[in-house]
Design a protein around this motif. Structure first.
Motif, PDB file in Angstrom:
ATOM      1  N   UNK A  56       0.818  -1.308   0.114  1.00 11.35           N
ATOM      2  CA  UNK A  56       0.111   0.003   0.132  1.00 11.35           C
ATOM      3  C   UNK A  56       0.849   1.150   0.127  1.00 11.35           C
ATOM      4  N   UNK A  57       2.015   1.111   0.648  1.00 14.41           N
ATOM      5  CA  UNK A  57       2.982   2.356   0.900  1.00 14.41           C
ATOM      6  C   UNK A  57       3.730   2.534  -0.405  1.00 14.41           C
ATOM      7  N   UNK A  58       4.195   1.467  -1.098  1.00 13.93           N
ATOM      8  CA  UNK A  58       4.794   1.430  -2.470  1.00 13.93           C
ATOM      9  C   UNK A  58       3.791   2.051  -3.464  1.00 13.93           C
ATOM     10  N   UNK A  60       1.270   3.976  -3.036  1.00 15.33           N
ATOM     11  CA  UNK A  60       0.987   5.421  -2.596  1.00 15.33           C
ATOM     12  C   UNK A  60       2.170   6.449  -3.212  1.00 15.33           C
ATOM     13  N   UNK A  61       3.533   5.601  -2.815  1.00 14.34           N
ATOM     14  CA  UNK A  61       4.562   6.481  -3.454  1.00 14.34           C
ATOM     15  C   UNK A  61       4.597   6.661  -4.769  1.00 14.34           C
ATOM     16  N   UNK A  62       4.326   5.573  -5.617  1.00 11.75           N
ATOM     17  CA  UNK A  62       4.165   5.676  -7.146  1.00 11.75           C
ATOM     18  C   UNK A  62       3.281   6.592  -7.513  1.00 11.75           C
ATOM     19  N   UNK A  63       2.066   6.528  -6.770  1.00  5.01           N
ATOM     20  CA  UNK A  63       0.983   7.607  -7.197  1.00  5.01           C
ATOM     21  C   UNK A  63       1.429   8.800  -7.055  1.00  5.01           C
ATOM     22  N   UNK A  64       2.162   9.148  -5.932  1.00  2.00           N
ATOM     23  CA  UNK A  64       2.601  10.443  -5.605  1.00  2.00           C
ATOM     24  C   UNK A  64       4.288  10.651  -6.195  1.00  2.00           C
TER      25      UNK A  64
END
Lengths: 199, 196
Positions: A56-58, A60-64
């Motif tokens: 989920x974190x990864x 989110x990082x890619x989306x951001x």
């Protein structure tokens, strides 16, 4: 978060795979490591939950991810064209074709020897001040030889390696033979006269 | 805004690109300057993206792309094909970009600048997305330099861990360890800040 457990005797302890979970979550493992972590995660709900959180974190990082400004085709054409023009000037020495007859080889070697002699004898004046090592406090074991507040004595090394100096100064190493190769006819004649007078 | 596509670790899928790079480098070494121009055209866009993410300035990123390729041009003899041409050029570019940032003394925040935030009522979802992106970016900025670079290369650029290691100049295991510690730290930072 490292957990020590004996719940999964067949697939290893959680702490054995803890440092691989994020990499596994990002599909970055292969071979034996991948098989080992896969088996453990399937048997361990806690590590499976950790993997899910990492995914989920990864995501989110890619989306951001910071969005790189888009450039039009002209930007890229101009950049490539500019690079080609600059590269035509900054030709790597190794790629320069030899335009001189082999008869100049002996002259080039002699000139290289003269240049090397001048280089070794002339004082070197770098464009940037050379960094001086900071004074290091003397260790207890050395206290008898020098006081801590005394800076170490700088002793000139008469046989300083020119190659290291070139690297330190960031100066591109020049092949004397190639440098001679770049001289014009008038320059070569002048150099011949100088070498003849010196002989 | 869309997610960055991640390239698979299976380097066999990258084999054709690597083979083409190798062919062009060999042509360049044989004296064909056009081969170098072709290499520039193949890699200038991803290199620009990588360097822009580091310096966050279009003009600087453009200059750094030029400097990188010129350095590669004059040092092409030093590339032995042990790493891919891409990671070799990336490594040159990253070093130049980090030196550039160090010299300028400006570590720009990855946070979304205030004037980039929505100024009109664009809906709660977009505001939440912008806030989340901002917090993610700020969290990445808190990472130690090497961990941050590993995350950027892996997450933003989609490199395999082997390629990340080649760019960073470490072992593959060290790159994975840096990634693990980076993700752990990001998790902690974002959890403290309220991000689940």
């Amino acid at each position: 978060m490292t957990r020590v457990t004996e719940l999964h005797p067949d697939t290893g302890r959680c702490e054995d795979v803890a440092e691989l979970l994020a990499v596994w979550a990002d599909e970055g493992l292969d071979g034996e490591q991948d098989r080992r972590v896969t088996a453990h995660v399937r048997a361990c709900p806690a590590c499976a939950a950790q993997v899910e959180a990492d995914r989920k974190l990864l995501n989110g990082l890619r989306e951001a991810a910071p969005v790189v400004p888009e450039q039009d085709e002209r930007f890229w054409d101009d950049l490539a064209t500019s690079l080609e023009a600059q590269a035509a000037v900054v030709v790597p020495m190794a790629r320069r074709p030899s335009r001189r007859a082999p008869v100049f080889a002996g002259l080039a070697v002699a000139a290289a020897a003269v240049l090397a002699l001048f280089a070794l004898r002339a004082p070197i004046e770098p464009s940037m001040p050379r960094p001086q090592p900071a004074a290091q406090p003397v260790m207890v074991a050395d206290a008898g030889a020098t006081r801590a507040e005394d800076p170490p004595v700088q002793v000139a090394q008469p046989t300083e390696d020119p190659t290291e100096l070139i690297e330190e100064l960031g100066v591109e190493e020049i092949d004397p033979l190639e440098a001679i190769d770049e001289l014009g006819d008038d320059e070569l004649e002048a150099l011949s006269r100088v070498l003849g007078e010196g002989a | 805004m869309h997610a960055v596509a991640r390239q698979p670790d299976d380097t066999a899928e990258n084999a054709p690109a690597r083979a083409e790079d190798l062919r062009l480098v060999e042509q360049f070494r044989a004296g064909d300057r056009r081969a170098f121009g072709e290499l520039v055209r193949r890699w200038q866009r991803p290199l620009y993206g990588l360097l822009w993410r580091i310096v966050r300035n279009e003009a600087d990123a453009r200059d750094l792309v030029q400097a990188t390729f010129l350095r590669a041009w004059t040092g092409a003899e030093g590339w032995r094909g042990e790493s891919s041409f891409r990671t070799w050029v990336y490594r040159i570019g990253v070093n130049l970009a980090l030196n550039h940032k160090r010299d300028r003394g400006r570590w720009l925040s990855a946070a979304v600048a205030p004037d980039e935030l929505p100024t009109e009522a664009t809906g709660l979802r977009r505001l939440v997305e912008a806030e989340t992106s901002q917090r993610m970016g700020q969290a990445v900025e808190t990472l130690p330099a090497r961990q941050k670079l590993v995350v950027e290369l892996r997450v933003y650029e989609g490199l395999s861990f082997r390629e990340v290691a080649e760019v960073v100049g470490s072992s593959e295991d060290a790159a994975k360890a840096n990634f693990h510690h980076a993700i752990k730290r990001l998790r902690d930072v974002l959890t403290e800040g309220g991000e689940a």
